[in-house]
Design an enzyme around this catalytic site. Structure first.
Site, mmCIF file in Angstrom:
data_model
loop_
_atom_site.group_PDB
_atom_site.id
_atom_site.type_symbol
_atom_site.label_atom_id
_atom_site.label_comp_id
_atom_site.label_asym_id
_atom_site.label_seq_id
_atom_site.Cartn_x
_atom_site.Cartn_y
_atom_site.Cartn_z
ATOM 1 N N ARG A 48 0.761 -1.325 -0.015
ATOM 2 C CA ARG A 48 -0.063 0.130 -0.024
ATOM 3 C C ARG A 48 0.763 1.460 0.001
ATOM 4 O O ARG A 48 0.399 2.224 0.157
ATOM 5 C CB ARG A 48 -0.918 -0.020 1.113
ATOM 6 N N ASP A 49 2.201 1.299 0.068
ATOM 7 C CA ASP A 49 3.030 2.482 0.108
ATOM 8 C C ASP A 49 4.196 2.161 -0.808
ATOM 9 O O ASP A 49 5.427 2.653 -0.366
ATOM 10 C CB ASP A 49 3.115 3.110 1.197
ATOM 11 N N LEU A 50 4.180 1.618 -1.994
ATOM 12 C CA LEU A 50 5.513 1.325 -2.578
ATOM 13 C C LEU A 50 5.924 2.461 -3.246
ATOM 14 O O LEU A 50 5.186 2.889 -4.127
ATOM 15 C CB LEU A 50 5.314 -0.110 -3.605
ATOM 16 N N ASN A 73 10.978 3.393 0.019
ATOM 17 C CA ASN A 73 10.587 1.993 0.624
ATOM 18 C C ASN A 73 11.056 0.807 0.213
ATOM 19 O O ASN A 73 10.564 -0.222 0.144
ATOM 20 C CB ASN A 73 8.991 2.096 0.661
#
Length: 170
Positions: free
Chosen positions: A63-65, A69
């Site tokens: 959900r936050d690639l 990250n």
């Protein structure tokens, strides 16, 4: 993951040392990737896709690639990191918190507050892939703010542009 240290006021995850820091650092600050051939960048994308596939097999959405990250070791092998927004899901598309992640990498269905699943992480990977290949932010040549980009992705189906000259195979 090598281990976990839990104390009353803190928790640490112990992992291998990733000497090249984040993929974002390698693109923007250290210029590590600028001197590498496209094949080295493609290996990074392969590593990230393998990480996402492993997460998908156990029902985890990142959900936050995004490049900040993803961590790189001394051989530029990539590991997906920062699972702070990750969720375990059952099923292909589920109702989750809308607008979770970073606009430049966020899938249209997430921005449109629709149910979403693994394809939303695949969208983020594709935006990351454009960035790794071009060494530019997705949509950089559009001269739009992140909020404007989000609006255009939702409304007009705006997509990141691959650099010219990559050929049909790419």
């Amino acid at each position: 993951l090598w281990g976990v240290v839990v104390e009353p006021e803190a928790c640490w995850l112990v992992t291998e040392y990733m000497s090249h820091g984040t993929l974002n650092d390698a693109i923007r600050q250290t210029s590590v990737l600028k001197s590498k051939p496209l094949s080295a960048r493609m290996q990074i994308l392969w590593d990230v896709s393998c990480g996402l596939a492993a997460m998908g097999r156990v029902g985890v959405l990142h959900r936050d690639l995004k490049p900040s990250n993803v961590l790189l070791d001394g051989n530029l092998r990539a590991k997906v990191a920062d699972l702070g927004l990750a969720r375990i899901v059952n099923g292909d598309h589920v109702t989750l918190t809308p607008e979770t992640g970073t606009y430049l990498y966020m899938a249209p269905e997430v921005m449109n507050m629709e149910s979403y699943g693994t394809p939303a992480d695949v969208w983020s990977w594709a935006c990351l892939a454009v960035e790794v290949i071009s060494l530019e932010y997705p949509y950089q040549r559009r001269l739009l703010t992140p909020l404007q980009i989000a609006h255009e992705v939702m409304r007009l189906k705006l997509r990141p542009d691959l650099p010219e000259g990559l050929g049909q195979r790419m």
